[in-house]
Every structure is written in structure tokens, then in C-alpha cells.
Write a protein that holds these residues in place. Structure first.
Motif, short mmCIF file in Angstrom:
data_model
loop_
_atom_site.label_atom_id
_atom_site.label_comp_id
_atom_site.label_asym_id
_atom_site.label_seq_id
_atom_site.Cartn_x
_atom_site.Cartn_y
_atom_site.Cartn_z
N ALA A 175 0.84 -1.21 0.00
CA ALA A 175 0.00 0.00 0.00
C ALA A 175 0.87 1.25 0.00
O ALA A 175 0.56 2.25 -0.68
CB ALA A 175 -0.93 0.00 1.21
N TYR A 176 1.96 1.21 0.76
CA TYR A 176 2.87 2.36 0.78
C TYR A 176 3.46 2.60 -0.60
O TYR A 176 3.50 3.74 -1.09
CB TYR A 176 3.98 2.12 1.80
N ALA A 178 2.31 1.73 -3.45
CA ALA A 178 1.31 2.06 -4.45
C ALA A 178 1.08 3.56 -4.57
O ALA A 178 0.64 4.06 -5.61
CB ALA A 178 -0.01 1.37 -4.11
N SER A 179 1.41 4.29 -3.51
CA SER A 179 1.17 5.74 -3.51
C SER A 179 2.46 6.55 -3.68
O SER A 179 2.40 7.78 -3.68
CB SER A 179 0.48 6.15 -2.20
N ARG A 180 3.60 5.86 -3.82
CA ARG A 180 4.86 6.56 -3.95
C ARG A 180 5.74 5.86 -4.99
O ARG A 180 5.58 4.67 -5.25
CB ARG A 180 5.61 6.61 -2.61
N SER A 181 6.71 6.58 -5.52
CA SER A 181 7.65 5.97 -6.47
C SER A 181 8.57 5.02 -5.73
O SER A 181 9.02 5.30 -4.62
CB SER A 181 8.47 7.06 -7.17
N HIS A 192 11.98 9.60 0.92
CA HIS A 192 10.93 8.78 1.53
C HIS A 192 10.97 8.91 3.05
O HIS A 192 12.05 9.07 3.64
CB HIS A 192 11.14 7.30 1.17
#
Length: 298
Positions: A175-176, A178-181, A192
Motif C-alpha cells: 500500500a505504501y 502504491a502511492s509513492r515511487s 521517503h
């Protein structure tokens, strides 16, 4: 001949109190109540006619007289322990207590297979396993052996490898990511939120990476700083950032797809865990038996 105003049990009790600087901890080690231990020390001091310990509500300190007594008696107490241990060698199976100091991840590895096998094979042995992050002097603190990563083993100790090499890995939740490169190089971690590591000394740990002979050390940043690997893994599962932990610690999370590794090619294997002990003194039969079990487990 006049009777000596002291006994071996009292001297061992005095030495144990001096080691732990605590009646409660010394009483636990000796299997006595704190009140019994306190009474023994009062009796010893009364018989000798000199104060050996200074007591406050929070601590215990050895007096100059107590320190001098222990200095002269330490070799005798050690010889007594060796004499008892030598008799123990004649037993078909060793008996007694094996005291081990280990990091928490190391203790978890021991619990998986090594300790159950040892206790089943040597039923007259017991194990006192103390887990803590900081590296302690195992001799001064009364341990038979310690278990740490190869890089932390003191150079003057005899070391026995436990299992295969290990490695630290960087992990994050799906999930982490999926929202960040996704980080592709260690420097990307600076963009990050990372779950920072606090060393036992209180200093932050800088993450170490290596690829094809190129070594990098990254001073990561993040809102969360922890000192426990299991909690770091849980925080990563919750999507609170990227964590840097031993692969063994997150194995179940990886298998359940709760976490995935990142920077996989920057996380080489390194020296694994080692059991270590001083080589300048007699090896207790219980420790010899434990090493025998270690060497029989691949």
C-alpha cells in the motif's frame, strides 16, 4: 582452631550483589528472597565487624573493604566453580544453568530450533536467556556466552557460527509503494519517510548498502524512530514508511505479502550470528553441550 566468620554461600552472595548492584537482581540470580539475602549480608558484616556494602533505597555499592575482600576472594571463588564443574564432567549428562546474553533477533532464532533441541537432549540443563540491545561484557556480568552478529563479537573471544550468513533488507508495504515511487537506488530513500533506528547508545543508525564493490551509507530521515526490529516491521506493515531490518525478522511478513523488499540488489549477505565465549577459562560442560547442538544444526 577458630571458626571462620564467613561461609561460601555468603561470599557468593556478596559477589553476586557486587556484580548486579541490586539486591533484587542478585536474589533472583541466587534463587533467594531479597530479605534472606539482606539478612545474610548483615550477618556477614556483623561477623567481620566491617561494612561491606553501602545501601540506599535505589542502589547498592561495594565499600572499600568489600572491594578488597572480593579482590582477594575472586580467584578462590572461581577455583571453587571450576572444581564443581570438573566433577560435572563425570556426569553422563551435564546439569546446571547456562546463562546466555543475546540480541532479541538472535534469541528468536534460538527459540525456533536450537533451544528446544538442546533442552530435550539435555534434560538436566536449564537456560537463562537474557535479551538486550546493548553489547555487554559477558564475563563481568556473569554470562557463559553471548550471541551477536559477527561484526559485534569482541576480538578476544572464541566464536562459533550459528546458521548461515544473514542480511539486512529494506522493506515497505504494498500500500505504501502504491502511492509513492519505488526507490531504485539508496539515495532515493532520502525522498521517503523511513523508520529510523536508534542504537543502544542512543545514536541513530545509518543504513548501509553495497553493490558490486560500491558501498554507500545513507543517513535516512523519518517521523518515527524505534529500537526494536519487530516493532519496525509492524510499523512498515502499517504503511508508516520504509524499514531496514534483518531478513529473518520480516520473513513471515514477506511470505504473507504484507511487505515487499526494495533495493534488493543493494542488500548483500553478510556474516551471520555467532555464539562467543572467553577462551582463557575452562568451558563449562553445559556450554560444551550447547556448542555440540549448534554444530549439529545446519
Amino acid at each position: 582452631m577458630n571458626k571462620l566468620p564467613l561461609s561460601l554461600s555468603e561470599l557468593r552472595a556478596l559477589a553476586t550483589i557486587a556484580t548486579y548492584r541490586s539486591y533484587r537482581k542478585a536474589a533472583d540470580e541466587l534463587g533467594l528472597s531479597a530479605s534472606t539475602l539482606s539478612h545474610m549480608m548483615r550477618t556477614l558484616e556483623a561477623n567481620l565487624g566491617v561494612r561491606l556494602l553501602n545501601r540506599t533505597t535505589r542502589s547498592v555499592a561495594v565499600t572499600a573493604a568489600g572491594a578488597q575482600l572480593l579482590k582477594r576472594l575472586a580467584p578462590l571463588l572461581r577455583e571453587f566453580e571450576l572444581a564443581v564443574e570438573e566433577v560435572n564432567q563425570f556426569r553422563e549428562l551435564p546439569s546446571g544453568t547456562l546463562r546466555i546474553n543475546a540480541s532479541e533477533p538472535a534469541a528468536r532464532i534460538l527459540m525456533e530450533a536450537i533451544l528446544p533441541r538442546f533442552l530435550m537432549r539435555f534434560p538436566q540443563m536449564s537456560v537463562d536467556l537474557v535479551t538486550e540491545g546493548r553489547l555487554v561484557d559477558i564475563v563481568a556480568n556473569g554470562f557463559d556466552a553471548g550471541i551477536r552478529l559477527a561484526e559485534s563479537v569482541p576480538q578476544d573471544m572464541i566464536a562459533v557460527p550459528i546458521g548461515a550468513d544473514t542480511r539486512f533488507v529494506t522493506v515497505a508495504s504494498p500500500a505504501y509503494l502504491a502511492s509513492r515511487s519505488r526507490p531504485l537506488a539508496p539515495d532515493d530513500l532520502l525522498r521517503h519517510p523511513c523508520i529510523c533506528i536508534r542504537m543502544p547508545s542512543g545514536k541513530p543508525y545509518r543504513w548501509e548498502f553495497e553493490k558490486r564493490g560500491q558501498a554507500l551509507v545513507i543517513d535516512v530521515k523519518g517521523q518515527l524512530t524505534l529500537d526494536n526490529a519487530e516493532i519496525m516491521a509492524d510499523a512498515a506493515v502499517q504503511g508508516l514508511g520504509i524499514a531496514y531490518v534483518q531478513e529473518h525478522t520480516v520473513a513471515r511478513h514477506l511470505a504473507a505479502a504484507q511487505l515487499v523488499t526494495v533495493l534488493e540488489d543493494w542488500c548483500p549477505r553478510t556474516g551471520g550470528l555467532f555464539l562467543y565465549y572467553p577462551g582463557h577459562r575452562h568451558i563449562p560442560a553445559g556450554l560444551q553441550a550447547f556448542i555440540e547442538v549448534l554444530r549439529g544444526i545446519d
